[in-house]
Design an enzyme around this catalytic site. Sequence first.
Site, PDB file in Angstrom:
ATOM      1  N   CYS A   1       0.829  -1.288   0.072  1.00 37.34           N
ATOM      2  CA  CYS A   1       0.129   0.045   0.058  1.00 37.34           C
ATOM      3  C   CYS A   1       0.823   1.292  -0.028  1.00 37.34           C
ATOM      4  CB  CYS A   1      -1.106  -0.040   1.101  1.00 37.34           C
ATOM      5  SG  CYS A   1      -2.365   1.200   0.964  1.00 37.34           S
TER       6      CYS A   1
ATOM      7  N   ARG B   1     -12.130   6.932  -1.574  1.00 31.99           N
ATOM      8  CA  ARG B   1     -11.346   6.031  -1.009  1.00 31.99           C
ATOM      9  C   ARG B   1     -11.608   4.644  -1.314  1.00 31.99           C
ATOM     10  NH1 ARG B   1      -7.800   5.308   3.200  1.00 31.99           N
ATOM     11  NH2 ARG B   1      -7.239   7.465   3.005  1.00 31.99           N
TER      12      ARG B   1
ATOM     13  N   HIS C   1      -3.740  -5.547   1.949  1.00 34.93           N
ATOM     14  CA  HIS C   1      -3.432  -5.659   3.306  1.00 34.93           C
ATOM     15  C   HIS C   1      -3.975  -7.067   3.765  1.00 34.93           C
ATOM     16  CE1 HIS C   1      -2.334  -1.676   4.196  1.00 34.93           C
ATOM     17  NE2 HIS C   1      -3.341  -1.156   3.521  1.00 34.93           N
TER      18      HIS C   1
END
Length: 236
Positions: free
Chosen positions: A94, A128, A194
């Site tokens: 990320c 987002r 993640h």
Amino acid sequence: MSDSTVRIGLVLPDVMGTYGDGGNALVLRQRLRLRDIDAEIVEITLPDPVPDSLDIYTLGGAEDSAQRLATRHLLRYPGLQNAAGRGAPVLAICAAIQVLGRWYETSSGERVEGVGLLDATTSPQQTRAIGEVTTNPLLTGLSAPLTGFENHRGGTTLGPDATGLARVTRGIGNGVGDGLEGVVQGSVLGTYMHGPALARNPELADHLLCQALGVDSLPPLDLPEVDQLRRERLRA
Ligand code: GLN
């Protein structure tokens, strides 16, 4: 520790470890130990210079301010760049993709020069990207779908020296409309997953370990709980 101990660099977990990505180093160590290969994790924190002698490196995600600190540190101590230059595998999660890229823009619009290991640039997007991401790998040697949890506002555009890690089947990925997730350039591999990514994607973990050990394959591991976790995540 013996000469043959595989040394796994966990880079800046104090600033780039907000999402449990340090688990990737644990997964690498455990998959080596289960094969009777000695391994240890070397934590490189903010006061430490980054060594260039380790066998494999992992970096986690972070918020903008922590990202900036990490960028400054990696530029000041270029051990990671030297290690990648001799082919040591580097896993960037990320924010670490953004940090290792040419530049990234923070959500407040500031442009920060990156480490330059990846031909990638990142700018904030309208919305987002949060949620499960599932992809089909494009990297030779990987065949199983990849799965992870993404949480980022930055959208990453790849330049000609970099290629995508995978094609998105669900979720957002790099987020700039090319359908790609992650990035590969030389021995550096980045992903927005993640989870931690390597706990959820054992094939990816072994791919990095093969690179670190300079072998084509490793003996398979029989780990039913890992298979079950993958089945659950892919079903979710
Ligand atoms: N700050 C970055 C973004 O939002 C990275 C976030 C992260 O590492 N999860 O794009």
